[in-house]
Design a protein around this motif. Structure first.
Motif, PDB file in Angstrom:
ATOM      1  N   ASP A  43       2.029  -3.570  -4.378  1.00  0.00           N
ATOM      2  CA  ASP A  43       2.990  -4.311  -5.424  1.00  0.00           C
ATOM      3  C   ASP A  43       4.163  -3.751  -5.711  1.00  0.00           C
ATOM      4  OD1 ASP A  43       2.814  -4.648  -8.971  1.00  0.00           O
ATOM      5  OD2 ASP A  43       3.191  -5.950  -7.579  1.00  0.00           O
ATOM      6  N   ALA A  48      13.669 -10.069  -8.588  1.00  0.00           N
ATOM      7  CA  ALA A  48      13.104 -11.490  -8.237  1.00  0.00           C
ATOM      8  C   ALA A  48      11.667 -11.330  -7.755  1.00  0.00           C
ATOM      9  CB  ALA A  48      13.760 -12.207  -7.178  1.00  0.00           C
ATOM     10  N   SER A  49      11.250 -10.013  -7.069  1.00  0.00           N
ATOM     11  CA  SER A  49       9.785 -10.012  -6.623  1.00  0.00           C
ATOM     12  C   SER A  49       9.035  -9.509  -7.612  1.00  0.00           C
ATOM     13  CB  SER A  49      10.006  -8.940  -5.616  1.00  0.00           C
ATOM     14  OG  SER A  49      10.836  -9.478  -4.402  1.00  0.00           O
ATOM     15  N   SER A  51       6.582  -8.828 -10.909  1.00  0.00           N
ATOM     16  CA  SER A  51       5.877  -9.811 -11.740  1.00  0.00           C
ATOM     17  C   SER A  51       6.405 -10.215 -12.970  1.00  0.00           C
ATOM     18  CB  SER A  51       4.609  -9.124 -11.868  1.00  0.00           C
ATOM     19  OG  SER A  51       4.711  -7.971 -12.624  1.00  0.00           O
ATOM     20  N   GLN A  74       8.194  -4.552  -2.166  1.00  0.00           N
ATOM     21  CA  GLN A  74       8.488  -5.628  -3.159  1.00  0.00           C
ATOM     22  C   GLN A  74       7.252  -6.567  -3.011  1.00  0.00           C
ATOM     23  OE1 GLN A  74      11.944  -7.681  -1.175  1.00  0.00           O
ATOM     24  NE2 GLN A  74      13.309  -5.883  -1.999  1.00  0.00           N
ATOM     25  N   THR A  76       5.606 -10.163  -4.834  1.00  0.00           N
ATOM     26  CA  THR A  76       6.044 -11.378  -5.107  1.00  0.00           C
ATOM     27  C   THR A  76       4.598 -12.219  -5.621  1.00  0.00           C
ATOM     28  OG1 THR A  76       7.891 -11.699  -3.581  1.00  0.00           O
ATOM     29  CG2 THR A  76       7.156 -13.825  -4.769  1.00  0.00           C
ATOM     30  N   GLU A  78       3.368 -15.485  -7.020  1.00  0.00           N
ATOM     31  CA  GLU A  78       3.591 -16.809  -7.070  1.00  0.00           C
ATOM     32  C   GLU A  78       2.582 -17.675  -8.175  1.00  0.00           C
ATOM     33  OE1 GLU A  78       3.082 -18.960  -3.417  1.00  0.00           O
ATOM     34  OE2 GLU A  78       4.767 -18.002  -2.590  1.00  0.00           O
ATOM     35  N   ARG A  99       0.604  -3.840  -9.424  1.00  0.00           N
ATOM     36  CA  ARG A  99       1.621  -3.024  -9.337  1.00  0.00           C
ATOM     37  C   ARG A  99       1.142  -1.705  -9.832  1.00  0.00           C
ATOM     38  NH1 ARG A  99       5.632  -3.751 -12.865  1.00  0.00           N
ATOM     39  NH2 ARG A  99       7.065  -3.294 -11.573  1.00  0.00           N
ATOM     40  N   GLN A 144       6.658  -5.725   1.962  1.00  0.00           N
ATOM     41  CA  GLN A 144       6.785  -6.954   1.095  1.00  0.00           C
ATOM     42  C   GLN A 144       5.262  -7.420   1.200  1.00  0.00           C
ATOM     43  OE1 GLN A 144       9.723  -9.845   2.134  1.00  0.00           O
ATOM     44  NE2 GLN A 144      11.206  -8.278   2.290  1.00  0.00           N
ATOM     45  N   ARG A 146       3.040 -10.698  -0.544  1.00  0.00           N
ATOM     46  CA  ARG A 146       3.298 -11.989  -1.450  1.00  0.00           C
ATOM     47  C   ARG A 146       1.943 -12.592  -1.745  1.00  0.00           C
ATOM     48  NH1 ARG A 146       2.686 -17.540  -0.158  1.00  0.00           N
ATOM     49  NH2 ARG A 146       2.310 -17.075   1.962  1.00  0.00           N
TER      50      ARG A 146
END
Length: 223
Positions: A43, A48-49, A51, A74, A76, A78, A99, A144, A146
């Motif tokens: 996390d 922008a990434s 939470s 990073q 992300t 959704e 995170r 990263q 997601r």
């Protein structure tokens, strides 16, 4: 290495069978040396990434710790907004939970304050065990990750079930001493499904109490 071990890690008695499915980045199940060397559950708290921050009454109800992640990690998340404020709070606290695990691994939360704040019960045991495996391997996480297809089912006023997928194809473990990143090819195991239970505590925080992950789950594979 030992000087970085969070007090929480030493304080808890862990069971050998407590397992989740964090991949190299955040799944609370595999060991960093296993699987894809990816960062499952990784996390990041980056712009922008990052939470979404808990909002309104949810944020005001508890003195939430600030979770910071290193710039090379990073995450992300959704589907943070469902239109239902309770479901949104569940999603927000779950994101902070993911995170928090990575912050403990990366050393940006050396006292593991957020780890204990967003986890309880078996999920806390698993998270602590997972962080300990990275410490033992002298590894951290990078890249990263997601999180997608996040679905909340409210059981009652204080309990919920949340399922979601993680794309760890760009997340990896990294040797703390050498800085070498353990990059591996993308396979079906780069994708993980999580099935979690969250319980709302007296402070209004949706803590993850149970978590099961399945690496290579068919429903999380790219179409």
């Amino acid at each position: 290495m030992n000087r970085r071990r969070p007090t929480l890690l030493a304080a808890l008695t862990l069971t050998a069978t407590a397992a989740l499915t964090l991949s190299a980045c955040g799944s609370d199940d595999d060991s960093p040396a296993k699987g894809e060397d990816k960062i499952a559950g990784a996390d990041t708290g980056n712009k922008a990434s990052a939470s979404p921050s808990p909002s309104s009454s949810s944020a005001a109800a508890a003195d939430r710790p600030e979770v910071e992640l290193p710039p090379d990690l990073q995450l992300t998340f959704e589907g943070a907004k469902t239109g239902d404020p309770v479901k949104d709070a569940v999603l927000a606290d779950n994101a902070e939970r993911m995170r928090a695990v990575d912050a403990a691994i990366a050393g940006t939360d050396p006292d593991a304050e957020a780890l204990g704040f967003y986890n309880t019960g078996k999920a806390l045991e698993a998270a602590v065990s997972w962080v300990g495996q990275f410490e033992k391997a002298n590894a951290t996480v990078t890249g990263q990750v997601r999180y997608f297809d996040r679905k909340v089912e409210l059981r009652d006023k204080t309990s919920a079930v949340l399922t979601f997928c993680a794309d760890e194809s760009k997340g990896f473990s990294k040797d703390k001493k050498t800085g070498k990143v353990a990059k591996t090819p993308v396979t079906k195991n780069s994708y993980v499904q999580y099935n979690t239970r969250l319980d709302k505590n007296a402070e209004g925080v949706w803590q993850t109490s149970q978590i099961i992950s399945t690496r290579g789950a068919a429903q999380c594979q790219p179409q």
